[in-house]
Design an enzyme around this catalytic site. Structure first.
Site, PDB file in Angstrom:
ATOM      1  N   GLU A  92     -11.662  -3.762  -3.016  1.00  0.00           N
ATOM      2  CA  GLU A  92     -10.736  -2.709  -3.436  1.00  0.00           C
ATOM      3  C   GLU A  92     -10.494  -2.854  -4.935  1.00  0.00           C
ATOM      4  O   GLU A  92      -9.836  -3.794  -5.374  1.00  0.00           O
ATOM      5  CB  GLU A  92      -9.410  -2.856  -2.686  1.00  0.00           C
ATOM      6  CG  GLU A  92      -9.547  -2.857  -1.175  1.00  0.00           C
ATOM      7  CD  GLU A  92      -8.398  -3.616  -0.504  1.00  0.00           C
ATOM      8  OE1 GLU A  92      -7.228  -3.294  -0.747  1.00  0.00           O
ATOM      9  OE2 GLU A  92      -8.688  -4.573   0.243  1.00  0.00           O
ATOM     10  N   HIS A 135       0.797  -1.237   0.000  1.00  0.00           N
ATOM     11  CA  HIS A 135       0.000   0.000   0.000  1.00  0.00           C
ATOM     12  C   HIS A 135       0.831   1.288   0.000  1.00  0.00           C
ATOM     13  O   HIS A 135       0.558   2.228   0.767  1.00  0.00           O
ATOM     14  CB  HIS A 135      -0.947   0.002   1.201  1.00  0.00           C
ATOM     15  CG  HIS A 135      -2.014  -1.061   1.161  1.00  0.00           C
ATOM     16  ND1 HIS A 135      -2.492  -1.608  -0.009  1.00  0.00           N
ATOM     17  CD2 HIS A 135      -2.717  -1.685   2.174  1.00  0.00           C
ATOM     18  CE1 HIS A 135      -3.445  -2.501   0.275  1.00  0.00           C
ATOM     19  NE2 HIS A 135      -3.584  -2.580   1.572  1.00  0.00           N
ATOM     20  N   HIS A 174      -9.851   1.928   0.347  1.00  0.00           N
ATOM     21  CA  HIS A 174      -9.754   0.775   1.247  1.00  0.00           C
ATOM     22  C   HIS A 174     -10.855   0.760   2.311  1.00  0.00           C
ATOM     23  O   HIS A 174     -10.599   0.420   3.475  1.00  0.00           O
ATOM     24  CB  HIS A 174      -8.370   0.782   1.902  1.00  0.00           C
ATOM     25  CG  HIS A 174      -7.901  -0.559   2.355  1.00  0.00           C
ATOM     26  ND1 HIS A 174      -8.635  -1.361   3.210  1.00  0.00           N
ATOM     27  CD2 HIS A 174      -6.777  -1.244   2.081  1.00  0.00           C
ATOM     28  CE1 HIS A 174      -7.953  -2.469   3.433  1.00  0.00           C
ATOM     29  NE2 HIS A 174      -6.827  -2.427   2.762  1.00  0.00           N
TER      30      HIS A 174
HETATM   31  C1  GAL Z   1      -5.676  -5.382   2.099  1.00  0.00           C
HETATM   32  C2  GAL Z   1      -4.795  -6.568   1.877  1.00  0.00           C
HETATM   33  C3  GAL Z   1      -4.685  -7.340   3.167  1.00  0.00           C
HETATM   34  C4  GAL Z   1      -4.251  -6.449   4.300  1.00  0.00           C
HETATM   35  C5  GAL Z   1      -5.120  -5.224   4.352  1.00  0.00           C
HETATM   36  C6  GAL Z   1      -4.641  -4.213   5.351  1.00  0.00           C
HETATM   37  O1  GAL Z   1      -5.707  -4.614   0.927  1.00  0.00           O
HETATM   38  O2  GAL Z   1      -5.326  -7.351   0.848  1.00  0.00           O
HETATM   39  O3  GAL Z   1      -3.783  -8.409   3.007  1.00  0.00           O
HETATM   40  O4  GAL Z   1      -2.918  -6.098   4.126  1.00  0.00           O
HETATM   41  O5  GAL Z   1      -5.150  -4.581   3.111  1.00  0.00           O
HETATM   42  O6  GAL Z   1      -4.701  -4.689   6.635  1.00  0.00           O
END
Ligand code: GAL
Length: 376
Positions: free
Chosen positions: A341, A133, A207
């Site tokens: 997402e 991210h 998210h």
């Molecule tokens: C999502 C991801 C998960 C986790 C989450 C944040 O986008 O797919 O594995 O990292 O974000 O906690």
């Protein structure tokens, strides 16, 4: 005769001006702006958007986040159905991703490395051996500029951010916009726009976590999910794609017909075990149609997701553990929220066969995702 003409012309001009004034003040009236906090010397605001149906969406320029979505159930009872915090202090200390815009590269990049135009770039490692991210100081963690555009028919807030060259290891000065519109059809329409002055990569998403019972009201295992995807992206133990695009048919990943989240989540399927549940990108069959939907038979709330992106990460809150206390002191327990997402597949800069996430200098990236709420 001339005088009459002049008079009518003046009347027309004045009424056009007046109506455009009304228009511009209309959006401002539908969006309330309040101080929420200060972060690294920048003001953080809370924006409350009310549509004609009287439903409320709250946004903040910290991470260009959605922090509250209040929509009715079948009986008309309104409840917030997304994760967030009542205070800015709570938000700063809490989960970094609830409702945020994530970039410059949403999801994982293997070992935090990729090569573009023969140059290897190194990104911060913040998830096992990988970069997640946009790194710990990605776009979710910065204060964006915000404006309430005057030319919108519906409550709208436009967030902008200038991401400097080599920020979090990514090349190119990037100007990014995330504009949220909360229309009278109870749709959150998110429009993204990015430009760069050097070749770079981009994968931007929102998210938000959803629980259609109401955020903090139990888990989402009974939510019925449909994802219009015949294939998904299998991952390794670090949740990095193996490169395969696997058919969903005959697996617990087949959501082409409605299935509850919980129906197959604990099956001894290799991919479910690696993901700790669903935490995978689904390859959308026909973006721009209803790509995914979620239905809560208890409340009647129904959410549809429509995007122009090639994939959607379906994540079932497998890392939630009850340590986050959100709005109204409610705890976000294991699998109490799900995310859809929209975006490109993880690790695309290292995967030749995946759709490209390169944005060339001087080009403009745009994309749109809609979250539509109703009842059934
Ligand atoms: C999502 C991801 C998960 C986790 C989450 C944040 O986008 O797919 O594995 O990292 O974000 O906690």
């Amino acid at each position: 005769m001339k005088k009459v003409l002049l008079f009518s012309l003046t009347v027309i001009i004045v009424s056009v001006l007046l109506s455009s004034c009304n228009q511009s003040s209309k959006n401002k009236e539908m969006v309330k702006k309040e101080n929420f906090g200060v972060h690294k010397g920048k003001d953080v605001f809370l924006f409350t958007l009310k549509n004609k149906a009287g439903n409320v969406l709250k946004l903040t320029n910290f991470g260009a986040r959605v922090t509250w979505i209040e929509v009715p159930d079948r009986a008309g009872n309104k409840e917030n159905i997304t994760f967030g915090y009542d205070t800015f202090e709570g938000m700063i200390k809490g989960d970094p991703y609830f409702g945020s815009v994530v970039g410059r590269y949403a999801n994982r990049i293997a070992k935090g490395k990729f090569t573009l135009d023969g140059v290897e770039y190194s990104l911060p490692i913040n998830n096992g051996a990988n970069s997640l991210h946009g790194g710990p100081e990605g776009w979710h963690s910065v204060v964006w500029d915000a404006e309430v555009p005057s030319d919108s028919d519906f409550p709208t807030v436009k967030f902008t951010y200038k991401s400097p060259d080599m920020e979090a290891g990514y090349p190119g000065n990037m100007n990014v916009e995330a504009t949220y519109t909360w229309n009278d059809n109870n749709e959150i329409v998110i429009n993204y726009k990015c430009t760069t002055d050097k070749n770079t990569v981009i994968n931007i998403t929102n998210h938000a976590y959803f629980n259609l019972h109401g955020a903090g009201n139990g888990d989402i295992l009974d939510h019925q999910v449909v994802i219009n995807a015949d294939r998904f992206v299998p991952v390794d133990s670090g949740l990095i794609p193996t490169g395969e695009l696997r058919p969903v048919a005959g697996t617990p990943f087949d959501f082409t017909k409605p299935h509850t989240v919980g129906e197959r989540i604990n099956e001894k399927d290799e991919q479910l075990i690696l993901g700790g549940g669903y935490d995978h990108t689904f390859i959308l069959n026909s973006p721009r149609t209803v790509d995914a939907s979620v239905y809560d038979a208890v409340s009647g709330r129904y959410m549809e997701v429509i995007s122009d992106q090639p994939g959607v990460q379906f994540y079932t809150g497998n890392f939630l553990d009850g340590t986050q206390t959100g709005h109204g002191g409610k705890k976000y327990i294991y699998r109490s929220g799900l995310c859809l997402e929209t975006g490109h597949y993880p690790d695309s800069p290292n995967q030749q066969d995946f759709p490209s996430t390169t944005l060339k200098a001087g080009e403009t990236f745009t994309s749109q995702t809609i979250y539509r709420f109703s009842v059934k």
